[in-house]
Design an enzyme around this catalytic site. Structure first.
Site, PDB file in Angstrom:
ATOM      1  N   GLU A  78       0.865  -1.176   0.000  1.00 63.52           N
ATOM      2  CA  GLU A  78       0.000   0.000   0.000  1.00 63.52           C
ATOM      3  C   GLU A  78       0.901   1.224   0.000  1.00 63.52           C
ATOM      4  O   GLU A  78       1.577   1.501   0.985  1.00 63.52           O
ATOM      5  CB  GLU A  78      -0.886  -0.029   1.251  1.00 63.52           C
ATOM      6  CG  GLU A  78      -1.902   1.087   1.322  1.00 63.52           C
ATOM      7  CD  GLU A  78      -2.788   0.945   2.550  1.00 63.52           C
ATOM      8  OE1 GLU A  78      -3.834   0.265   2.466  1.00 63.52           O
ATOM      9  OE2 GLU A  78      -2.429   1.494   3.602  1.00 63.52           O
ATOM     10  N   GLN A  97      -2.273  17.049  -5.472  1.00 64.93           N
ATOM     11  CA  GLN A  97      -1.642  17.000  -6.789  1.00 64.93           C
ATOM     12  C   GLN A  97      -0.524  15.963  -6.784  1.00 64.93           C
ATOM     13  O   GLN A  97       0.277  15.903  -5.853  1.00 64.93           O
ATOM     14  CB  GLN A  97      -1.067  18.377  -7.156  1.00 64.93           C
ATOM     15  CG  GLN A  97      -0.399  18.435  -8.530  1.00 64.93           C
ATOM     16  CD  GLN A  97       0.025  19.844  -8.919  1.00 64.93           C
ATOM     17  OE1 GLN A  97      -0.640  20.813  -8.572  1.00 64.93           O
ATOM     18  NE2 GLN A  97       1.125  19.952  -9.640  1.00 64.93           N
ATOM     19  N   ASN A  99       2.743  14.437  -9.113  1.00 65.50           N
ATOM     20  CA  ASN A  99       3.657  14.761 -10.198  1.00 65.50           C
ATOM     21  C   ASN A  99       4.621  13.602 -10.429  1.00 65.50           C
ATOM     22  O   ASN A  99       4.950  12.865  -9.495  1.00 65.50           O
ATOM     23  CB  ASN A  99       4.469  16.019  -9.864  1.00 65.50           C
ATOM     24  CG  ASN A  99       3.600  17.241  -9.664  1.00 65.50           C
ATOM     25  OD1 ASN A  99       2.610  17.442 -10.366  1.00 65.50           O
ATOM     26  ND2 ASN A  99       3.956  18.069  -8.703  1.00 65.50           N
ATOM     27  N   ARG A 109      17.547  17.950 -10.123  1.00 63.70           N
ATOM     28  CA  ARG A 109      16.391  18.853 -10.146  1.00 63.70           C
ATOM     29  C   ARG A 109      16.260  19.469  -8.753  1.00 63.70           C
ATOM     30  O   ARG A 109      16.009  18.778  -7.789  1.00 63.70           O
ATOM     31  CB  ARG A 109      15.119  18.102 -10.536  1.00 63.70           C
ATOM     32  CG  ARG A 109      15.166  17.466 -11.927  1.00 63.70           C
ATOM     33  CD  ARG A 109      13.875  16.687 -12.215  1.00 63.70           C
ATOM     34  NE  ARG A 109      13.917  15.966 -13.471  1.00 63.70           N
ATOM     35  CZ  ARG A 109      13.416  16.412 -14.617  1.00 63.70           C
ATOM     36  NH1 ARG A 109      12.842  17.599 -14.663  1.00 63.70           N
ATOM     37  NH2 ARG A 109      13.485  15.680 -15.719  1.00 63.70           N
ATOM     38  N   HIS A 112      13.999  23.333  -4.901  1.00 61.56           N
ATOM     39  CA  HIS A 112      12.788  24.100  -5.171  1.00 61.56           C
ATOM     40  C   HIS A 112      11.872  24.169  -3.958  1.00 61.56           C
ATOM     41  O   HIS A 112      11.875  23.272  -3.105  1.00 61.56           O
ATOM     42  CB  HIS A 112      12.007  23.471  -6.333  1.00 61.56           C
ATOM     43  CG  HIS A 112      12.805  23.307  -7.580  1.00 61.56           C
ATOM     44  ND1 HIS A 112      12.615  22.260  -8.453  1.00 61.56           N
ATOM     45  CD2 HIS A 112      13.813  24.057  -8.122  1.00 61.56           C
ATOM     46  CE1 HIS A 112      13.450  22.371  -9.468  1.00 61.56           C
ATOM     47  NE2 HIS A 112      14.195  23.453  -9.292  1.00 61.56           N
ATOM     48  N   LYS A 122       5.518  17.628   0.603  1.00 62.32           N
ATOM     49  CA  LYS A 122       5.640  16.611  -0.438  1.00 62.32           C
ATOM     50  C   LYS A 122       5.884  15.243   0.174  1.00 62.32           C
ATOM     51  O   LYS A 122       6.565  15.119   1.196  1.00 62.32           O
ATOM     52  CB  LYS A 122       6.798  16.955  -1.392  1.00 62.32           C
ATOM     53  CG  LYS A 122       6.632  18.285  -2.119  1.00 62.32           C
ATOM     54  CD  LYS A 122       7.852  18.616  -2.961  1.00 62.32           C
ATOM     55  CE  LYS A 122       7.697  19.956  -3.673  1.00 62.32           C
ATOM     56  NZ  LYS A 122       8.897  20.306  -4.470  1.00 62.32           N
ATOM     57  N   HIS A 169      13.546  21.440  -1.721  1.00 62.36           N
ATOM     58  CA  HIS A 169      13.649  20.015  -2.042  1.00 62.36           C
ATOM     59  C   HIS A 169      14.304  19.831  -3.405  1.00 62.36           C
ATOM     60  O   HIS A 169      14.092  20.621  -4.335  1.00 62.36           O
ATOM     61  CB  HIS A 169      12.256  19.379  -2.051  1.00 62.36           C
ATOM     62  CG  HIS A 169      12.236  17.999  -2.619  1.00 62.36           C
ATOM     63  ND1 HIS A 169      11.855  17.729  -3.926  1.00 62.36           N
ATOM     64  CD2 HIS A 169      12.574  16.809  -2.070  1.00 62.36           C
ATOM     65  CE1 HIS A 169      11.959  16.434  -4.133  1.00 62.36           C
ATOM     66  NE2 HIS A 169      12.389  15.855  -3.037  1.00 62.36           N
ATOM     67  N   TYR A 182       5.879  12.185  -6.835  1.00 63.06           N
ATOM     68  CA  TYR A 182       5.628  12.831  -5.549  1.00 63.06           C
ATOM     69  C   TYR A 182       4.229  13.431  -5.475  1.00 63.06           C
ATOM     70  O   TYR A 182       3.644  13.859  -6.461  1.00 63.06           O
ATOM     71  CB  TYR A 182       6.680  13.902  -5.240  1.00 63.06           C
ATOM     72  CG  TYR A 182       6.815  15.032  -6.239  1.00 63.06           C
ATOM     73  CD1 TYR A 182       6.291  16.294  -5.983  1.00 63.06           C
ATOM     74  CD2 TYR A 182       7.524  14.856  -7.427  1.00 63.06           C
ATOM     75  CE1 TYR A 182       6.452  17.344  -6.871  1.00 63.06           C
ATOM     76  CE2 TYR A 182       7.692  15.901  -8.321  1.00 63.06           C
ATOM     77  CZ  TYR A 182       7.152  17.136  -8.038  1.00 63.06           C
ATOM     78  OH  TYR A 182       7.306  18.171  -8.930  1.00 63.06           O
ATOM     79  N   ASP A 220      17.841  26.338 -12.841  1.00 59.47           N
ATOM     80  CA  ASP A 220      18.355  25.949 -11.528  1.00 59.47           C
ATOM     81  C   ASP A 220      19.794  26.416 -11.320  1.00 59.47           C
ATOM     82  O   ASP A 220      20.233  26.592 -10.183  1.00 59.47           O
ATOM     83  CB  ASP A 220      18.272  24.431 -11.345  1.00 59.47           C
ATOM     84  CG  ASP A 220      16.841  23.950 -11.154  1.00 59.47           C
ATOM     85  OD1 ASP A 220      15.948  24.800 -10.960  1.00 59.47           O
ATOM     86  OD2 ASP A 220      16.617  22.721 -11.201  1.00 59.47           O
TER      87      ASP A 220
END
Length: 229
Positions: A78, A97, A99, A109, A112, A122, A169, A182, A220
């Protein structure tokens, strides 16, 4: 039983030619039971039949270790249950949401975040491959402001990392390719975007990938350092 889930002080990282070892310390997490008697180095964990919640040195950042049920057909677990998650963590989080991204080795990446009323918590995990995931505490007044925590997330270990609001993050891919997924508790808002430079000397993050093999977006690359926020 409490467990120490930290990577030992001699870090390791993956390159295209295999794993390498460094004397540099890292706080990355691996799946291992360390029976060291020094209790100050251990993390507390809460276990139920569906998941284990492991605290980290940064208050609010949590490692989620789901219970995996393998059989002859493969496995089942799960990946998220809002009621159980909130009960076990003591939080009241409602994700709105999801992503997902795909990246190759060395893609970085981050770092942010979103500001103000659009700040996001998140819950991150890896569907395929392996990444080093990093959270940086940007909460004003926090005792750990400017400190970071990193954790190894992979399709193999199936760990998840909860990053609260008020943190920057980012992640870097350590495998040939990786799919990263995420959940966010607030919607994306471009006007509220913020960022922190991944190579800020004040953060001293060991991304476990040689600098000349990192692939970072132009956006970035021009993010500010911590002292400019």
């Amino acid at each position: 039983m409490k467990k120490d889930w930290r990577r030992p002080s001699t870090g390791t990282w993956r390159t295209r030619s295999g794993w390498k070892t460094s004397p540099r310390a890292t706080t990355s997490l691996i799946i291992r039971d360390n029976t060291a008697t020094d209790k100050s180095k251990r993390y507390t964990s809460t276990i139920n039949p569906y998941m284990e919640i492991i605290t980290t040195p940064l208050e609010g950042c949590l490692i989620i270790k789901p219970a995996v049920f393998p059989d002859a057909r493969g496995y089942f677990f799960e990946s998220f249950n809002e009621e159980r998650f909130n009960e076990q963590t003591g939080l009241k989080v409602h994700f709105v949401q999801d992503n997902q991204s795909a990246s190759g080795y060395g893609v970085l990446r981050g770092l942010h975040y979103q500001q103000g009323e659009h700040a996001q918590a998140k819950l991150v995990r890896v569907i395929s491959g392996e990444v080093l995931d990093v959270a940086v505490d940007l909460r004003a007044g926090s005792a750990t402001y400017g400190q970071h925590y990193s954790v190894l997330l992979s399709a193999a270990n199936k760990l998840q990392f909860f990053v609260p609001r008020g943190f920057a993050h980012g992640f870097v891919v350590l495998s040939e390719t990786a799919e990263f997924f995420y959940k966010c508790d607030n919607y994306y808002n471009k006007a509220s975007e913020g960022g922190l430079h991944y190579a800020d000397p004040a953060l001293n993050i060991d991304w476990q990938v040689p600098a000349d093999q990192l692939l970072v977006s132009e956006k970035d690359q021009v993010l500010p350092n911590l002292d400019k926020l």
